[in-house]
Design a protein around this motif. Structure first.
Motif, PDB file in Angstrom:
ATOM      1  N   GLU A 233      38.385  51.291 117.470  1.00  0.00           N
ATOM      2  CA  GLU A 233      39.405  50.344 117.015  1.00  0.00           C
ATOM      3  C   GLU A 233      38.880  48.921 116.863  1.00  0.00           C
ATOM      4  O   GLU A 233      39.588  48.054 116.375  1.00  0.00           O
TER       5      GLU A 233
ATOM      6  N   PHE B  47      45.457  38.163 110.354  1.00  0.00           N
ATOM      7  CA  PHE B  47      44.882  38.107 111.694  1.00  0.00           C
ATOM      8  C   PHE B  47      45.885  37.477 112.646  1.00  0.00           C
ATOM      9  O   PHE B  47      46.437  36.411 112.370  1.00  0.00           O
TER      10      PHE B  47
ATOM     11  N   ALA C  90      38.003  42.024 115.563  1.00  0.00           N
ATOM     12  CA  ALA C  90      39.431  42.263 115.761  1.00  0.00           C
ATOM     13  C   ALA C  90      39.661  43.737 116.067  1.00  0.00           C
ATOM     14  O   ALA C  90      38.826  44.593 115.766  1.00  0.00           O
ATOM     15  N   THR C  91      40.795  44.017 116.675  1.00  0.00           N
ATOM     16  CA  THR C  91      41.181  45.404 116.931  1.00  0.00           C
ATOM     17  C   THR C  91      42.524  45.686 116.284  1.00  0.00           C
ATOM     18  O   THR C  91      43.288  44.776 115.962  1.00  0.00           O
ATOM     19  N   ARG C  92      42.775  46.961 116.122  1.00  0.00           N
ATOM     20  CA  ARG C  92      44.042  47.406 115.568  1.00  0.00           C
ATOM     21  C   ARG C  92      44.189  48.873 115.915  1.00  0.00           C
ATOM     22  O   ARG C  92      43.208  49.586 116.065  1.00  0.00           O
TER      23      ARG C  92
ATOM     24  N   THR D  19      46.635  44.420 109.197  1.00  0.00           N
ATOM     25  CA  THR D  19      46.981  43.401 110.185  1.00  0.00           C
ATOM     26  C   THR D  19      46.197  43.684 111.461  1.00  0.00           C
ATOM     27  O   THR D  19      46.264  44.791 112.000  1.00  0.00           O
ATOM     28  N   TYR D  20      45.461  42.696 111.933  1.00  0.00           N
ATOM     29  CA  TYR D  20      44.512  42.912 113.026  1.00  0.00           C
ATOM     30  C   TYR D  20      44.709  41.887 114.140  1.00  0.00           C
ATOM     31  O   TYR D  20      45.072  40.738 113.877  1.00  0.00           O
ATOM     32  N   ASN D  21      44.454  42.320 115.359  1.00  0.00           N
ATOM     33  CA  ASN D  21      44.493  41.422 116.511  1.00  0.00           C
ATOM     34  C   ASN D  21      43.136  40.739 116.634  1.00  0.00           C
ATOM     35  O   ASN D  21      42.142  41.370 116.996  1.00  0.00           O
TER      36      ASN D  21
ATOM     37  N   LEU E 153      44.159  40.133 104.103  1.00  0.00           N
ATOM     38  CA  LEU E 153      44.077  40.465 105.517  1.00  0.00           C
ATOM     39  C   LEU E 153      44.982  39.546 106.313  1.00  0.00           C
ATOM     40  O   LEU E 153      45.213  38.393 105.927  1.00  0.00           O
TER      41      LEU E 153
ATOM     42  N   GLU F 297      39.661  52.483 106.602  1.00  0.00           N
ATOM     43  CA  GLU F 297      39.559  51.043 106.352  1.00  0.00           C
ATOM     44  C   GLU F 297      39.185  50.759 104.905  1.00  0.00           C
ATOM     45  O   GLU F 297      39.687  49.804 104.301  1.00  0.00           O
TER      46      GLU F 297
ATOM     47  N   ILE G 283      36.833  46.280 114.972  1.00  0.00           N
ATOM     48  CA  ILE G 283      36.400  46.159 113.583  1.00  0.00           C
ATOM     49  C   ILE G 283      35.716  44.814 113.384  1.00  0.00           C
ATOM     50  O   ILE G 283      36.208  43.771 113.828  1.00  0.00           O
TER      51      ILE G 283
ATOM     52  N   GLU H 297      44.097  52.543 115.854  1.00  0.00           N
ATOM     53  CA  GLU H 297      43.261  53.349 114.974  1.00  0.00           C
ATOM     54  C   GLU H 297      44.111  54.065 113.927  1.00  0.00           C
ATOM     55  O   GLU H 297      45.104  54.721 114.245  1.00  0.00           O
TER      56      GLU H 297
END
Length: 298
Positions: free
Chosen positions: A172, A256, A20-22, A127-129, A254, A103, A174, A24
């Motif tokens: 970014e 997602f 996932a990305t978020r 919260t992550y994409n 978390l 993190e 993860i 930074e």
């Protein structure tokens, strides 16, 4: 990761993972009180800011009663380190007493570890994409990702654009390596009986294979080419087993997000969303009335 034996040990215990990305996250200055408490300002980008208060001497005492008289704080934009004041000069090779990357601080605050206060918006920072769901069918997450080429990871690094100006996609992106822990509930008469996570290696791999399909089918991450349209029907999953129903949830604080869904995890299983399967029916069962408004901000 490949040269860190502690990280490798963790990854060896996992065969299910998410990428996932978020935006930074960076530390954005600090203030030290006379008491020694450290106030750190955290920048999550896109208007997301918060402050965390660390009590370094409380944190130090958690190390088997260790109680130093003085500590040295070293703060950078992505990591904070605490050293014990002494006769030895502190340099890049000195082992810190404790450290927090951005993190790790989010993770430790989500578990309410001693000496960490404020930071009420930590779930927004967590919260992550979600871009990819993967498994290691024959080995573990370390072998799958680092012992050979991983095409999805390479595509993500090549195709995605950083959220923060000046950051790289690799800053970014993860990796979330998970351990699947099965719990079986059997009803005998009127009393349900709970069994722990001891299953055969073969059946564990069957559970892992089914979990991957459930996550992909319901969440539809962008970089999973195969979407398993026929799920829960499959040749290597749990379909046709003797379970009346089963499901998967993330037992961590978390969140997602994909273009199709938002999956809320939680340390308390009663407050986590569940990917639920009963026969041919598959749904994402939301944990109603338990998420704060901030959980949905991103």
């Amino acid at each position: 990761m490949k040269s860190d034996k502690a990280a490798e040990s963790v990854l060896r215990q996992s065969d299910f993972y998410l990428m996932a990305t978020r935006h930074e996250v960076r530390f954005h200055g600090c203030r030290v009180e006379d008491s020694g408490n450290v106030h750190i300002f955290i920048d999550g980008g896109e208007g997301l800011y918060d402050e965390v208060i660390l009590e370094p001497f409380v944190i130090a005492k958690s190390f088997e009663g260790f109680d130093p008289e003085e500590l040295v704080v070293d703060l950078g934009p992505k990591i904070i380190k605490f050293y014990v004041e002494g006769d030895v000069d502190i340099d890049e090779n000195t082992e810190p007493l404790e450290w927090f990357s951005t993190e790790k601080l989010i993770f430790d605050r989500s578990r309410n570890l001693p000496g960490i206060h404020a930071f009420e918006r930590y779930r927004e920072f967590a919260t992550y994409n979600l871009l990819y769901v993967g498994i290691a069918k024959a080995s573990d997450t370390f072998d799958r990702l680092f012992e050979g080429a991983h095409h999805a990871r390479q595509k993500i690094l090549s195709n995605e654009h950083p959220h923060r100006i000046g950051a790289r996609v690799s800053d970014e992106l993860i990796l979330f390596p998970f351990e699947l822990v099965p719990t079986v509930i059997r009803e005998v008469g009127t009393a349900p009986a709970f069994e722990g996570g001891q299953v055969s290696r073969h059946h564990h791999k069957v559970i892992v294979a089914d979990a991957e399909k459930a996550f992909i089918h319901l969440l539809k991450p962008e970089y999973n080419v195969t979407q398993y349209a026929d799920y829960p029907r499959s040749s290597d999953g749990l379909y046709g087993a003797s379970y009346q129903s089963y499901g998967f949830y993330v037992e961590e604080n978390l969140i997602f997000v994909t273009k199709n869904q938002i999956l809320h995890g939680h340390l308390d299983h009663r407050r986590a969303d569940v990917l639920e399967i009963a026969g041919d029916i598959v749904r994402l069962r939301k944990s109603t009335g338990t998420h704060s408004q901030n959980d949905l901000c991103r």
